[in-house]
Scaffold this motif. Structure first.
Motif, mmCIF file in Angstrom:
data_model
loop_
_atom_site.group_PDB
_atom_site.id
_atom_site.type_symbol
_atom_site.label_atom_id
_atom_site.label_comp_id
_atom_site.label_asym_id
_atom_site.label_seq_id
_atom_site.Cartn_x
_atom_site.Cartn_y
_atom_site.Cartn_z
ATOM 1 N N ASP A 6 0.825 -1.198 0.000
ATOM 2 C CA ASP A 6 0.000 0.000 0.000
ATOM 3 C C ASP A 6 0.868 1.260 0.000
ATOM 4 N N ARG A 7 1.940 1.218 0.766
ATOM 5 C CA ARG A 7 2.863 2.361 0.799
ATOM 6 C C ARG A 7 3.482 2.567 -0.581
ATOM 7 N N LEU A 8 3.852 1.476 -1.238
ATOM 8 C CA LEU A 8 4.429 1.571 -2.580
ATOM 9 C C LEU A 8 3.407 2.146 -3.557
ATOM 10 N N ARG A 9 2.166 1.698 -3.464
ATOM 11 C CA ARG A 9 1.110 2.189 -4.351
ATOM 12 C C ARG A 9 0.906 3.696 -4.149
ATOM 13 N N VAL A 10 0.887 4.132 -2.906
ATOM 14 C CA VAL A 10 0.723 5.559 -2.614
ATOM 15 C C VAL A 10 1.926 6.349 -3.137
ATOM 16 N N ALA A 11 3.105 5.818 -2.915
ATOM 17 C CA ALA A 11 4.313 6.495 -3.377
ATOM 18 C C ALA A 11 4.334 6.593 -4.900
ATOM 19 N N LEU A 12 3.944 5.540 -5.596
ATOM 20 C CA LEU A 12 3.905 5.565 -7.062
ATOM 21 C C LEU A 12 2.854 6.550 -7.572
ATOM 22 N N ARG A 13 1.729 6.615 -6.894
ATOM 23 C CA ARG A 13 0.696 7.573 -7.287
ATOM 24 C C ARG A 13 1.209 9.006 -7.125
ATOM 25 N N GLU A 68 3.645 9.686 -9.904
ATOM 26 C CA GLU A 68 2.939 9.961 -11.158
ATOM 27 C C GLU A 68 2.384 11.382 -11.179
ATOM 28 N N LEU A 69 1.832 11.820 -10.054
ATOM 29 C CA LEU A 69 1.319 13.189 -9.976
ATOM 30 C C LEU A 69 2.449 14.206 -10.132
ATOM 31 N N ALA A 70 3.575 13.929 -9.494
ATOM 32 C CA ALA A 70 4.724 14.835 -9.596
ATOM 33 C C ALA A 70 5.251 14.878 -11.029
ATOM 34 N N LEU A 71 5.297 13.730 -11.689
ATOM 35 C CA LEU A 71 5.757 13.695 -13.082
ATOM 36 C C LEU A 71 4.794 14.436 -13.999
ATOM 37 N N ALA A 72 3.505 14.315 -13.741
ATOM 38 C CA ALA A 72 2.522 15.046 -14.537
ATOM 39 C C ALA A 72 2.683 16.554 -14.325
#
Length: 90
Positions: A16-23, A26-30
């Motif tokens: 779950d922590r990994l999923r949140v971190a990846l999200r 992705e937001l930061a990259l966008a």
């Protein structure tokens, strides 16, 4: 004055922590992509403005050259008139 802080619950499970971190990544990259697009647009606008300024300066330079020629011609005409006046006074 009292301040309240909102505590964001962070997931306990590693996946779950990994999923949140990846999200978040992705937001930061966008956001970064959008910022870079805006930067490129602003650079293009700056290039257009600089080009317009360059053309304006070239026109100004041409006008100054024409004024310099007119001034030189006026000076020459004035000297001729002065010489003629001097010759008439003699």
């Amino acid at each position: 004055m009292t301040q309240t802080s909102d505590v964001i619950a962070f997931p306990n499970k590693p996946e779950d922590r990994l999923r949140v971190a990846l999200r978040e990544l992705e937001l930061a990259l966008a956001d970064q992509s959008l910022a870079f697009q805006e930067f490129r647009l602003n650079m293009a606008l700056l290039g257009t403005a600089v080009g317009g300024l360059e053309r304006s300066l070239e026109g100004y330079r041409g006008t100054l050259d024409a004024v310099a020629l007119d001034a030189a011609e006026a000076q020459h005409t004035a000297r001729q008139a002065e010489a003629r006046a001097d010759s008439l006074l003699r």
